[in-house]
Design a protein around this motif. Structure first.
Motif, PDB file in Angstrom:
ATOM      1  N   PRO A  73     -26.903 -49.893  -0.218  1.00  0.00           N
ATOM      2  CA  PRO A  73     -25.283 -49.712  -0.402  1.00  0.00           C
ATOM      3  C   PRO A  73     -25.355 -48.237  -0.912  1.00  0.00           C
ATOM      4  CG  PRO A  73     -26.668 -51.098  -1.887  1.00  0.00           C
ATOM      5  CD  PRO A  73     -27.484 -50.781  -0.991  1.00  0.00           C
ATOM      6  N   LEU A  74     -24.212 -47.657  -0.708  1.00  0.00           N
ATOM      7  CA  LEU A  74     -23.955 -46.415  -1.005  1.00  0.00           C
ATOM      8  C   LEU A  74     -22.923 -46.223  -2.363  1.00  0.00           C
ATOM      9  CD1 LEU A  74     -23.187 -45.126   2.658  1.00  0.00           C
ATOM     10  CD2 LEU A  74     -25.151 -44.586   0.974  1.00  0.00           C
ATOM     11  N   THR A  75     -22.855 -45.064  -2.948  1.00  0.00           N
ATOM     12  CA  THR A  75     -21.976 -45.025  -4.082  1.00  0.00           C
ATOM     13  C   THR A  75     -21.432 -43.539  -3.877  1.00  0.00           C
ATOM     14  OG1 THR A  75     -23.724 -43.518  -5.271  1.00  0.00           O
ATOM     15  CG2 THR A  75     -23.896 -45.800  -5.606  1.00  0.00           C
ATOM     16  N   PRO A  76     -20.362 -43.219  -4.598  1.00  0.00           N
ATOM     17  CA  PRO A  76     -19.417 -42.200  -4.371  1.00  0.00           C
ATOM     18  C   PRO A  76     -20.437 -40.978  -4.537  1.00  0.00           C
ATOM     19  CG  PRO A  76     -18.212 -43.527  -6.003  1.00  0.00           C
ATOM     20  CD  PRO A  76     -19.721 -44.281  -5.736  1.00  0.00           C
ATOM     21  N   GLU A  77     -21.562 -40.939  -5.482  1.00  0.00           N
ATOM     22  CA  GLU A  77     -22.532 -39.865  -5.681  1.00  0.00           C
ATOM     23  C   GLU A  77     -23.504 -39.680  -4.340  1.00  0.00           C
ATOM     24  OE1 GLU A  77     -21.909 -42.429  -7.976  1.00  0.00           O
ATOM     25  OE2 GLU A  77     -20.366 -40.972  -8.953  1.00  0.00           O
TER      26      GLU A  77
ATOM     27  N   VAL B 195     -12.808 -47.760  -3.559  1.00  0.00           N
ATOM     28  CA  VAL B 195     -11.268 -48.055  -3.765  1.00  0.00           C
ATOM     29  C   VAL B 195     -11.458 -49.761  -3.402  1.00  0.00           C
ATOM     30  CG1 VAL B 195     -10.208 -46.048  -3.469  1.00  0.00           C
ATOM     31  CG2 VAL B 195     -10.424 -47.276  -1.734  1.00  0.00           C
ATOM     32  N   GLY B 196     -12.508 -50.224  -2.872  1.00  0.00           N
ATOM     33  CA  GLY B 196     -12.319 -51.670  -2.381  1.00  0.00           C
ATOM     34  C   GLY B 196     -11.832 -52.621  -3.314  1.00  0.00           C
ATOM     35  N   ASP B 197     -10.821 -53.051  -2.899  1.00  0.00           N
ATOM     36  CA  ASP B 197      -9.987 -54.096  -3.884  1.00  0.00           C
ATOM     37  C   ASP B 197      -9.929 -55.322  -3.165  1.00  0.00           C
ATOM     38  OD1 ASP B 197      -8.368 -53.356  -1.931  1.00  0.00           O
ATOM     39  OD2 ASP B 197      -6.517 -53.452  -3.241  1.00  0.00           O
ATOM     40  N   GLY B 198     -10.818 -55.630  -2.030  1.00  0.00           N
ATOM     41  CA  GLY B 198     -10.639 -56.629  -1.093  1.00  0.00           C
ATOM     42  C   GLY B 198     -11.736 -57.722  -1.799  1.00  0.00           C
TER      43      GLY B 198
ATOM     44  N   VAL C  62     -15.430 -49.940  -0.156  1.00  0.00           N
ATOM     45  CA  VAL C  62     -14.490 -49.210   0.654  1.00  0.00           C
ATOM     46  C   VAL C  62     -14.352 -47.824  -0.099  1.00  0.00           C
ATOM     47  CG1 VAL C  62     -12.289 -48.847   1.958  1.00  0.00           C
ATOM     48  CG2 VAL C  62     -13.313 -51.263   1.544  1.00  0.00           C
ATOM     49  N   PHE C  63     -14.895 -46.873   0.668  1.00  0.00           N
ATOM     50  CA  PHE C  63     -14.796 -45.182   0.119  1.00  0.00           C
ATOM     51  C   PHE C  63     -13.620 -44.582   0.851  1.00  0.00           C
ATOM     52  CE2 PHE C  63     -18.990 -46.940  -0.166  1.00  0.00           C
ATOM     53  CZ  PHE C  63     -19.355 -46.558  -1.442  1.00  0.00           C
ATOM     54  N   ILE C  64     -12.941 -43.901  -0.020  1.00  0.00           N
ATOM     55  CA  ILE C  64     -12.138 -42.852   0.656  1.00  0.00           C
ATOM     56  C   ILE C  64     -12.618 -41.377   0.334  1.00  0.00           C
ATOM     57  CG2 ILE C  64      -9.721 -41.362   0.321  1.00  0.00           C
ATOM     58  CD1 ILE C  64      -8.702 -43.974  -0.602  1.00  0.00           C
ATOM     59  N   VAL C  65     -12.833 -40.780   1.516  1.00  0.00           N
ATOM     60  CA  VAL C  65     -13.771 -39.511   1.426  1.00  0.00           C
ATOM     61  C   VAL C  65     -12.947 -38.209   1.861  1.00  0.00           C
ATOM     62  CG1 VAL C  65     -15.733 -38.379   2.124  1.00  0.00           C
ATOM     63  CG2 VAL C  65     -15.762 -40.621   2.272  1.00  0.00           C
TER      64      VAL C  65
ATOM     65  N   LEU D 234     -11.177 -39.379   5.427  1.00  0.00           N
ATOM     66  CA  LEU D 234     -11.453 -40.629   6.220  1.00  0.00           C
ATOM     67  C   LEU D 234     -11.974 -41.818   5.239  1.00  0.00           C
ATOM     68  CD1 LEU D 234     -14.374 -39.278   8.461  1.00  0.00           C
ATOM     69  CD2 LEU D 234     -12.081 -39.471   8.985  1.00  0.00           C
ATOM     70  N   ILE D 235     -11.879 -42.995   5.987  1.00  0.00           N
ATOM     71  CA  ILE D 235     -12.161 -44.187   5.250  1.00  0.00           C
ATOM     72  C   ILE D 235     -13.872 -44.587   5.608  1.00  0.00           C
ATOM     73  CG2 ILE D 235     -12.247 -46.699   5.219  1.00  0.00           C
ATOM     74  CD1 ILE D 235     -10.039 -45.466   3.570  1.00  0.00           C
ATOM     75  N   VAL D 236     -14.794 -44.857   4.471  1.00  0.00           N
ATOM     76  CA  VAL D 236     -16.014 -45.151   5.032  1.00  0.00           C
ATOM     77  C   VAL D 236     -16.025 -46.599   4.429  1.00  0.00           C
ATOM     78  CG1 VAL D 236     -18.388 -45.132   4.659  1.00  0.00           C
ATOM     79  CG2 VAL D 236     -16.999 -43.257   5.076  1.00  0.00           C
ATOM     80  N   LYS D 237     -16.357 -47.537   5.220  1.00  0.00           N
ATOM     81  CA  LYS D 237     -16.292 -48.977   4.649  1.00  0.00           C
ATOM     82  C   LYS D 237     -17.853 -49.417   4.937  1.00  0.00           C
ATOM     83  CE  LYS D 237     -14.054 -53.555   5.413  1.00  0.00           C
ATOM     84  NZ  LYS D 237     -13.058 -54.252   6.381  1.00  0.00           N
ATOM     85  N   GLN D 238     -18.411 -50.059   3.923  1.00  0.00           N
ATOM     86  CA  GLN D 238     -19.530 -50.572   4.087  1.00  0.00           C
ATOM     87  C   GLN D 238     -19.888 -51.917   3.627  1.00  0.00           C
ATOM     88  OE1 GLN D 238     -22.963 -48.874   1.419  1.00  0.00           O
ATOM     89  NE2 GLN D 238     -24.251 -48.843   3.378  1.00  0.00           N
ATOM     90  N   ALA D 239     -20.543 -52.921   4.377  1.00  0.00           N
ATOM     91  CA  ALA D 239     -20.649 -54.108   4.071  1.00  0.00           C
ATOM     92  C   ALA D 239     -21.751 -54.347   3.049  1.00  0.00           C
ATOM     93  CB  ALA D 239     -21.176 -55.062   5.251  1.00  0.00           C
ATOM     94  N   LEU D 240     -21.572 -55.275   2.067  1.00  0.00           N
ATOM     95  CA  LEU D 240     -22.493 -55.659   1.008  1.00  0.00           C
ATOM     96  C   LEU D 240     -23.265 -57.076   1.418  1.00  0.00           C
ATOM     97  CD1 LEU D 240     -20.383 -55.149  -2.131  1.00  0.00           C
ATOM     98  CD2 LEU D 240     -22.683 -54.020  -1.416  1.00  0.00           C
ATOM     99  N   PRO D 241     -24.538 -57.035   0.976  1.00  0.00           N
ATOM    100  CA  PRO D 241     -25.256 -58.180   1.630  1.00  0.00           C
ATOM    101  C   PRO D 241     -24.753 -59.804   0.896  1.00  0.00           C
ATOM    102  CG  PRO D 241     -26.660 -57.002   0.366  1.00  0.00           C
ATOM    103  CD  PRO D 241     -25.306 -56.208   0.242  1.00  0.00           C
ATOM    104  N   TYR D 242     -23.589 -59.596   0.157  1.00  0.00           N
ATOM    105  CA  TYR D 242     -23.152 -60.782  -0.361  1.00  0.00           C
ATOM    106  C   TYR D 242     -21.505 -60.611  -0.512  1.00  0.00           C
ATOM    107  CZ  TYR D 242     -23.371 -57.338  -4.228  1.00  0.00           C
ATOM    108  OH  TYR D 242     -23.343 -56.077  -4.832  1.00  0.00           O
ATOM    109  N   VAL D 243     -21.071 -61.801  -1.070  1.00  0.00           N
ATOM    110  CA  VAL D 243     -19.463 -61.655  -1.192  1.00  0.00           C
ATOM    111  C   VAL D 243     -19.036 -61.131  -2.469  1.00  0.00           C
ATOM    112  CG1 VAL D 243     -17.309 -63.202  -1.213  1.00  0.00           C
ATOM    113  CG2 VAL D 243     -19.013 -64.020   0.072  1.00  0.00           C
ATOM    114  N   ARG D 244     -18.374 -59.840  -2.429  1.00  0.00           N
ATOM    115  CA  ARG D 244     -18.036 -58.912  -3.349  1.00  0.00           C
ATOM    116  C   ARG D 244     -17.401 -59.990  -4.550  1.00  0.00           C
ATOM    117  NH1 ARG D 244     -15.433 -53.218  -3.518  1.00  0.00           N
ATOM    118  NH2 ARG D 244     -15.758 -52.751  -5.640  1.00  0.00           N
ATOM    119  N   LEU D 245     -16.582 -60.707  -4.077  1.00  0.00           N
ATOM    120  CA  LEU D 245     -15.612 -61.406  -5.059  1.00  0.00           C
ATOM    121  C   LEU D 245     -16.356 -62.395  -5.714  1.00  0.00           C
ATOM    122  CD1 LEU D 245     -12.302 -62.637  -5.916  1.00  0.00           C
ATOM    123  CD2 LEU D 245     -12.990 -64.182  -3.878  1.00  0.00           C
TER     124      LEU D 245
END
Lengths: 419, 419
Positions: A8-12, A40-43, A48-51, A58-69
């Motif tokens: 999983p990525l981070t802004p850094e 900025v992922g609020d889903g 979800v990253f804005i780069v 660009l938008i970079v969207k990365q799935a996490l291996p679990y339900v974020r909510l």
């Protein structure tokens, strides 16, 4: 990405990773250390990253291996980004420009880099804010007609449709979310449910005791599970639409599946109707939001009208699949016209049923809607929610009887709580 | 097999090839040069060998890369034996003993070695001969209930159902045969069609001019293509059932697909009803076959009754899938009962529609039925065929109105040609 092991990525960490992908580096422009990333992922599910690069964002969207909510206790496969990628490609082809262009897809990283819509905002928030978007109905009505028609056996070669059916039948875990959270849990006392309490308690109890209603919902669930008519977006609510002025775009098709055409339409209209139900909760003085509410109802009406127009146009010009072939039903002769009307009537009836279910699950289930959640006075919120709950029940039980959106609007007004 | 390159076999080459497969050699017993092979395929598609060994006799079925009935001009993928193998395994599991046990599957050779049912004969021929089989309705009614229920989201875990949906969605070319030859070509003047001419000309013309009928057939075709409810046999007619005395077995599921439950039932009942329609054509004196005809109608009736009983039993005891969950509709309480009745009503209505289409395609399309073809007097044959054609039209147009098989039998008798 050099490494193929998922991380999983981070802004850094993101800029250096993106710099390794020539397509992305070129589009962003400049040097990686100049790129500005924010998450900025609020889903409910993903990162979800804005780069912001030197020349492009660009938008970079990365799935996490679990339900974020919910958290790591609810694992969810990374493969959903594979389904999102394939759905985006098909939607782009079927309604060019309405979904973000994919710049890069990295399957092991479950990462999609895509076009950033700016200064677009999420439609759900915009409706809460009281903003209007002139071509909203046109854009979404056409998007639904084009994607639903062009992904079906009405249009695609049968072999291609079956290959896509196979592909998207792999989206098991996201379908399971819909099967459970939308069609099942709201109708009994499931652990993850919540509702505005105690205000809605008695209405909720009466819905959960209504055997006729629950039976109809299970029939709708069977339709959802078995009627593989076309590639659906699968989660087409007002949080999956972005708007700016007169422009509307569609995002987030990771729930894509083959299912009944009415599902996308019903879910989308339902969220417009819920936005309308919520307006009195956002008024600073009585009547302040009445006009906006009526505008939202008009958008629902116009969306369906546009859908019919575009679907009918495609029926006449692109009916190249195996269903209702010209050799048998002719083209725009009476039989073809009757066939089209039969299909539209079925889609409409289904859409109303699914719309009602969507209303229920957004108020009784796990995932709630901001237009209700943002109403801080629980009495007022409950009033808006019960308007939607009863309308939802009316739609499910009476779905064969509403001849058009006007009939739904009339019912909406009949069920409107006293100011 | 040592070679993996596909080679169609002959009675001469088969023994040496089979000797290489220990499972088969052991079952046959003795030496390969003692095994007696003959090719008996009288179907439309494949090579079928009976191989008599020292201790046992087996069936070896090998797909040809084209449609046997038509020739090399109509190529058909060998992969159909892969679907037949997988369907046989699932049917064996879901209704043990009703389908041939698979001894060996060789995918590159498109070859299945399986149990030989002896001295069984094909049910279609037996019905022409005037023979009766006491447990026919019991065996086939249960087979349909068990395979249709247990392959669906009513019973299978959702993930397994979706994996099977994916698997069988690959059976594109055999589905195409049904989509084209059953649902489309009979309803216009297609090249491969034939019918008893000139006797049926005017009736055929009126059916092909009937826009309401053609529209209903296209709705049924859409149901066939999109409603992926369960794994169907896909070709369950009286030529796919073998009988001996009171025993009935089911063979040849190479058309297997995920489709609507009513399809298998409708096709099977339709072939019983056609057998009944044909009886006067096989009578040596007026009335000789009346009793046999009525027995066949009773079998149709009993088959549906058995189906209902067994499906209801499974509904109560094996409803472990995601549809109509006990948490929501309870178990055998009123809601569950209503849900079951709704499903049975839908299956029945669909079955009648598909039954009507099957009657039409067997008389107007490419593949005809022996019970009609064997009637040498064309006037008499046409009389039997028009009985079936008009009954088929009645079933398609009136499928919502026949409450049970008795109602169909009454219509059968009303449409019976004067002796």
């Amino acid at each position: 990405m050099v490494t193929t092991e998922y991380q999983p990525l981070t802004p850094e960490t993101l800029p250096d990773r993106l710099a390794e992908i020539p397509d992305i580096a070129r589009q962003l422009g400049g040097e990686a250390h100049q790129w500005h990333c924010r998450e900025v992922g609020d889903g409910n599910l993903n990162l979800v990253f804005i780069v912001e690069g030197a020349t492009k964002t660009l938008i970079v969207k990365q799935a996490l291996p679990y339900v974020r909510l919910v958290g790591e206790s609810w694992p969810l496969p990374l493969k959903r980004s594979y389904f999102e990628y394939h759905a985006l490609c098909r939607q782009q082809q079927r309604d060019p420009g309405r979904v973000p262009e994919v710049i890069h897809f990295d399957e092991p990283q479950a990462l999609i880099a895509m076009e950033f819509f700016s200064p677009h905002v999420i439609l759900r928030q915009s409706l809460i804010n009281g903003a209007r978007h002139q071509d909203l109905a046109l854009h979404i009505g056409r998007f639904m007609a084009r994607t639903l028609f062009r992904g079906s056996d009405l249009c695609l070669p049968a072999k291609e449709r079956k290959a896509d059916l196979q592909l998207f039948a792999g989206n098991v875990e996201l379908c399971d979310i819909t099967e459970s959270l939308v069609f099942t849990e709201p109708y009994f006392d499931a652990d993850q449910n919540r509702h505005t309490t105690p205000q809605l308690d008695s209405l909720v109890a009466s819905l959960r005791a209504d055997e006729t209603l629950k039976l109809q919902v299970q029939h709708l669930k069977m339709d959802f599970c078995t009627r593989a008519e076309t590639m659906l977006h699968g989660d087409l609510h007002t949080g999956s639409v972005m708007v700016h002025e007169d422009n509307a775009r569609v995002i987030d098709p990771e729930f894509a599946l083959y299912g009944p055409m009415g599902f996308d339409i019903g879910m989308y209209l339902s969220n417009l109707w819920m936005a309308a139900c919520s307006q009195i909760g956002h008024a600073n003085r009585p009547g302040e939001r009445d006009e906006h509410r009526n505008w939202i109802l008009d958008v629902a009406n116009d969306t369906w009208t546009v859908f019919i127009q575009e679907f009918s146009r495609l029926w006449d010009t692109e009916r190249l699949g195996i269903l209702y072939p010209e050799t048998v039903v002719g083209n725009r002769a009476s039989a073809s016209e009757l066939a089209l009307n039969h299909r539209l009537k079925t889609i409409w009836r289904d859409a109303l049923g699914f719309a009602g279910v969507e209303m229920h699950r957004r108020i009784l289930g796990l995932a709630h809607n901001a237009e209700f959640e943002d109403i801080s006075d629980p009495d007022l919120r409950a009033q808006c929610e019960s308007h939607a709950l009863t309308l939802g029940r009316d739609l499910i039980l009476g779905r064969a009887g509403f001849s058009n959106v006007d009939a739904v609007s009339r019912r909406f007004h009949q069920r409107l709580p006293a100011a």
